[in-house]
Design a protein around this motif. Sequence first.
Motif, PDB file in Angstrom:
ATOM      1  N   ASP A 157      81.661  63.648  59.332  1.00 32.33           N
ATOM      2  CA  ASP A 157      82.431  64.112  58.180  1.00 32.33           C
ATOM      3  C   ASP A 157      83.721  64.718  58.701  1.00 32.33           C
ATOM      4  N   ASN A 207      75.392  64.671  56.930  1.00 33.87           N
ATOM      5  CA  ASN A 207      76.164  64.209  58.078  1.00 33.87           C
ATOM      6  C   ASN A 207      75.661  64.940  59.315  1.00 33.87           C
ATOM      7  N   PHE A 228      76.190  60.021  56.555  1.00 35.98           N
ATOM      8  CA  PHE A 228      77.304  59.668  57.428  1.00 35.98           C
ATOM      9  C   PHE A 228      77.052  60.284  58.791  1.00 35.98           C
ATOM     10  N   GLU A 234      80.803  67.148  62.318  1.00 39.64           N
ATOM     11  CA  GLU A 234      82.053  67.450  61.600  1.00 39.64           C
ATOM     12  C   GLU A 234      83.146  67.639  62.627  1.00 39.64           C
TER      13      GLU A 234
END
Length: 177
Positions: free
Chosen positions: A151, A170, A148, A173
């Motif tokens: 996140d 990921n 991803f 964040e």
Amino acid sequence: MANEDLAALVRTIKDYPHAGIMFRDITTLLLDGTGFAACTERLAAAIITPPDLVAGIEARGFIFGAALAQRLGVGFVLLRKQNKLPGRVTGVNYALEYGTDRIEMHADAVQPGQRVLLVDDLIATGGTALAGLELLRGAGAVVDEAAFVIDLPDLGGAAKLRAAGISVHNLLEFEGD
């Protein structure tokens, strides 16, 4: 924060689509060719085991998943909303906050034993990603990694994927979303 250059390319839209939501808009990252290329390269570098296929979740997962599949030199599987694919499909229903939804793929897209990397732009609560995982594993795929761009750890989706045996990668964040 790691990948600060990419984080600077993600626009935050307050109160969208509802009051209290901080929407992380990756379209601004996509507008930056250098940033988009760096995103693809960094996601590719994070992958532990080369996949046979990349599966992208509709819709923004198609963008990052297809770019990642091309970069890794593998095919791309579309995981779409219900009734969007022609031909024979297989699908999984999953719960939403208010109701249910369905995700589908072509019934012949994945062969048993193929290693598939699951990709989307963002992992939040994990409902759609878990449905994609169930769909792929139900077809016999080996899915042990997911990637991803963003996140949202406070919403717990990545933790749910880890609990299902997935290594989650990921680049960014954002807390408190």
